[in-house]
Enzyme design. Structure first.
Site, mmCIF file in Angstrom:
data_model
loop_
_atom_site.group_PDB
_atom_site.id
_atom_site.type_symbol
_atom_site.label_atom_id
_atom_site.label_comp_id
_atom_site.label_asym_id
_atom_site.label_seq_id
_atom_site.Cartn_x
_atom_site.Cartn_y
_atom_site.Cartn_z
ATOM 1 N N SER A 120 0.869 -1.194 0.000
ATOM 2 C CA SER A 120 0.000 0.000 0.000
ATOM 3 C C SER A 120 0.896 1.232 0.000
ATOM 4 O O SER A 120 2.056 1.168 0.448
ATOM 5 C CB SER A 120 -0.868 -0.001 1.261
ATOM 6 O OG SER A 120 -1.499 1.261 1.428
ATOM 7 N N TYR A 152 -1.365 -0.280 10.585
ATOM 8 C CA TYR A 152 -1.567 -0.681 9.186
ATOM 9 C C TYR A 152 -0.365 -0.246 8.348
ATOM 10 O O TYR A 152 0.136 -1.023 7.527
ATOM 11 C CB TYR A 152 -2.855 -0.044 8.655
ATOM 12 C CG TYR A 152 -3.191 -0.383 7.219
ATOM 13 C CD1 TYR A 152 -3.810 -1.579 6.880
ATOM 14 C CD2 TYR A 152 -2.903 0.508 6.186
ATOM 15 C CE1 TYR A 152 -4.132 -1.880 5.564
ATOM 16 C CE2 TYR A 152 -3.215 0.222 4.872
ATOM 17 C CZ TYR A 152 -3.833 -0.976 4.555
ATOM 18 O OH TYR A 152 -4.144 -1.262 3.248
ATOM 19 N N LYS A 206 2.198 -2.679 6.235
ATOM 20 C CA LYS A 206 2.429 -2.602 4.790
ATOM 21 C C LYS A 206 3.903 -2.341 4.477
ATOM 22 O O LYS A 206 4.409 -2.762 3.435
ATOM 23 C CB LYS A 206 1.507 -1.544 4.175
ATOM 24 C CG LYS A 206 0.030 -1.956 4.203
ATOM 25 C CD LYS A 206 -0.205 -3.274 3.454
ATOM 26 C CE LYS A 206 -1.666 -3.662 3.380
ATOM 27 N NZ LYS A 206 -1.881 -4.905 2.609
HETATM 28 N N1 LIG Z 1 -8.937 -0.382 -0.664
HETATM 29 C C1 LIG Z 1 -7.844 0.355 -0.611
HETATM 30 O O1 LIG Z 1 -7.904 1.593 -0.708
HETATM 31 C C2 LIG Z 1 -6.493 -0.289 -0.438
HETATM 32 C C3 LIG Z 1 -5.352 0.503 -0.641
HETATM 33 C C4 LIG Z 1 -4.085 -0.067 -0.503
HETATM 34 C C5 LIG Z 1 -3.956 -1.409 -0.193
HETATM 35 N N2 LIG Z 1 -5.092 -2.169 0.009
HETATM 36 C C6 LIG Z 1 -4.888 -3.573 0.331
HETATM 37 O O2 LIG Z 1 -5.486 -4.371 -0.673
HETATM 38 C C7 LIG Z 1 -5.866 -5.632 -0.132
HETATM 39 C C8 LIG Z 1 -7.324 -5.880 -0.426
HETATM 40 O O3 LIG Z 1 -8.067 -4.816 0.141
HETATM 41 P P1 LIG Z 1 -9.577 -4.488 -0.280
HETATM 42 O O4 LIG Z 1 -9.703 -3.016 -0.282
HETATM 43 O O5 LIG Z 1 -9.971 -5.283 -1.458
HETATM 44 O O6 LIG Z 1 -10.306 -5.013 1.043
HETATM 45 P P2 LIG Z 1 -11.697 -5.762 1.264
HETATM 46 O O7 LIG Z 1 -12.001 -5.636 2.707
HETATM 47 O O8 LIG Z 1 -12.704 -5.276 0.276
HETATM 48 O O9 LIG Z 1 -11.349 -7.281 0.904
HETATM 49 C C9 LIG Z 1 -10.415 -7.999 1.675
HETATM 50 C C10 LIG Z 1 -10.761 -9.463 1.629
HETATM 51 O O10 LIG Z 1 -9.775 -10.139 2.436
HETATM 52 C C11 LIG Z 1 -10.431 -11.112 3.210
HETATM 53 N N3 LIG Z 1 -9.651 -11.416 4.418
HETATM 54 C C12 LIG Z 1 -9.455 -10.611 5.497
HETATM 55 N N4 LIG Z 1 -8.752 -11.250 6.436
HETATM 56 C C13 LIG Z 1 -8.488 -12.489 5.943
HETATM 57 C C14 LIG Z 1 -7.815 -13.628 6.458
HETATM 58 N N5 LIG Z 1 -7.270 -13.638 7.680
HETATM 59 N N6 LIG Z 1 -7.730 -14.725 5.676
HETATM 60 C C15 LIG Z 1 -8.285 -14.738 4.451
HETATM 61 N N7 LIG Z 1 -8.948 -13.701 3.911
HETATM 62 C C16 LIG Z 1 -9.055 -12.587 4.655
HETATM 63 C C17 LIG Z 1 -11.786 -10.510 3.541
HETATM 64 O O11 LIG Z 1 -12.729 -11.519 3.902
HETATM 65 C C18 LIG Z 1 -12.126 -9.786 2.239
HETATM 66 O O12 LIG Z 1 -12.874 -10.603 1.355
HETATM 67 C C19 LIG Z 1 -5.556 -5.546 1.372
HETATM 68 O O13 LIG Z 1 -4.282 -6.130 1.606
HETATM 69 C C20 LIG Z 1 -5.510 -4.047 1.619
HETATM 70 O O14 LIG Z 1 -4.738 -3.728 2.739
HETATM 71 C C21 LIG Z 1 -6.345 -1.636 -0.124
#
Ligand SMILES: NC(=O)c1ccc[n+]([C@@H]2O[C@H](COP(=O)([O-])OP(=O)(O)OC[C@H]3O[C@@H](n4cnc5c(N)ncnc54)[C@H](O)[C@@H]3O)[C@@H](O)[C@H]2O)c1
Length: 261
Positions: free
Chosen positions: A143, A156, A160
């Protein structure tokens, strides 16, 4: 022939959001995919909708921080598709708490999924790929928060930064096996993760209505808008494809121009 035909790939956290976007695009490009998530029901919904489109997909319920469950997930990929070529360690979450209020539970629970689980995922995928003997690709979701600290969610950010460090360490260890390890850093992506963040911020009195936190956080994006998962999937498919074969230990930032380091 589609460019990922014959490749077996796992995406964790693939039941929704960024992971769902990644796994759907990989399947469109011909990959056989494992839709892995803590929420097995939603993972199965994604996998069955892919199968209905003629794609090769299975679902696995997994807690990515539990090594035995990760081993079972990898075994399921090998049983169904004969091997593992690409592993996306994408599952993650955030629970924002003010800098001075964040406690050990907040820190440890975030580190467990975003840090430890990525380490376990790299290790277990690498063991399988080494056994197979023909290399592989491991791709982790970092991230912009791994590049810059934000006081609203310090643990967080630390988790990351850990993803970036684990990517570099893994790349140095695994290059001799022709296994590449890279990560990518999204900025602000419109996914269900943000719904939870906005709700937490309202509960803390930081903002008054849904959408306010995303709007203020995104004010400096050079391209003038937040992203959708589809903005990332060209890059993630590139990382999973032979086009990125000579890249390892890298972090690709895809944030519309937000963090320029
Ligand atoms: N959305 C953003 O703005 C953003 C920005 C930078 C990085 N990210 C990263 O991208 C990745 C996905 O994020 P997102 O926005 O799609 O989130 P989201 O919450 O929409 O989806 C995350 C998914 O991960 C699953 N999950 C959580 N804990 C888990 C575990 N212990 N085992 C298995 N599955 C698990 C959840 O059930 C969910 O389906 C994450 O690593 C997040 O930190 C997101």
């Amino acid at each position: 022939m589609r460019r990922l035909e014959g490749k077996s790939m796992i995406v964790t956290g693939a039941a929704q959001g960024i992971g769902e976007g990644i796994v759907r695009r990989l399947a469109d490009e011909g990959a056989s995919v494992v839709v892995a998530d803590l929420n097995g029901t939603k993972a199965e919904e994604v996998a069955s909708s892919l199968r209905a489109e003629g794609r090769q997909a299975i679902a696995v319920a997994v807690d990515v921080a539990e090594r035995e469950q990760v081993q079972t997930m990898i075994a399921a990929a090998v049983t169904s598709f004969g091997k593992l070529d690409v592993m996306f360690n994408n599952a993650g979450f955030n629970k924002p708490v003010g800098f001075l209020d964040a406690d050990e539970h907040n820190f440890n629970s975030i580190m467990r999924v975003n840090g430890l689980a990525v380490f376990i995922g790299i290790q277990e995928a690498a063991k399988q790929m080494i056994t197979q003997g023909h290399g592989g690709k491991i791709i982790n979701t970092a991230s912009i928060a791994g590049r810059q600290g934000y006081p609203e969610f310090a643990p967080y950010c630390a988790s990351k930064a850990a993803v970036i460090s684990l990517t570099q360490a893994g790349a140095r260890e695994l290059g001799k096996h022709n296994i590449t390890v890279n990560c990518f850093a999204p900025g602000v992506v419109r996914t269900p993760l943000w719904v939870g963040l906005e709700q937490d911020m309202i509960a803390k009195g930081v903002i008054k209505q849904m959408g306010e936190f995303m709007e203020s956080f995104s004010a400096g994006i050079l391209l003038g808008r937040v992203s959708d998962p589809s903005d990332l999937t060209g890059m993630t498919t590139f990382l999973a494809s032979p086009d990125s074969d000579y890249m390892t230990g890298q972090c690709l930032v895809c944030d519309g121009g937000m963090v320029l380091i």
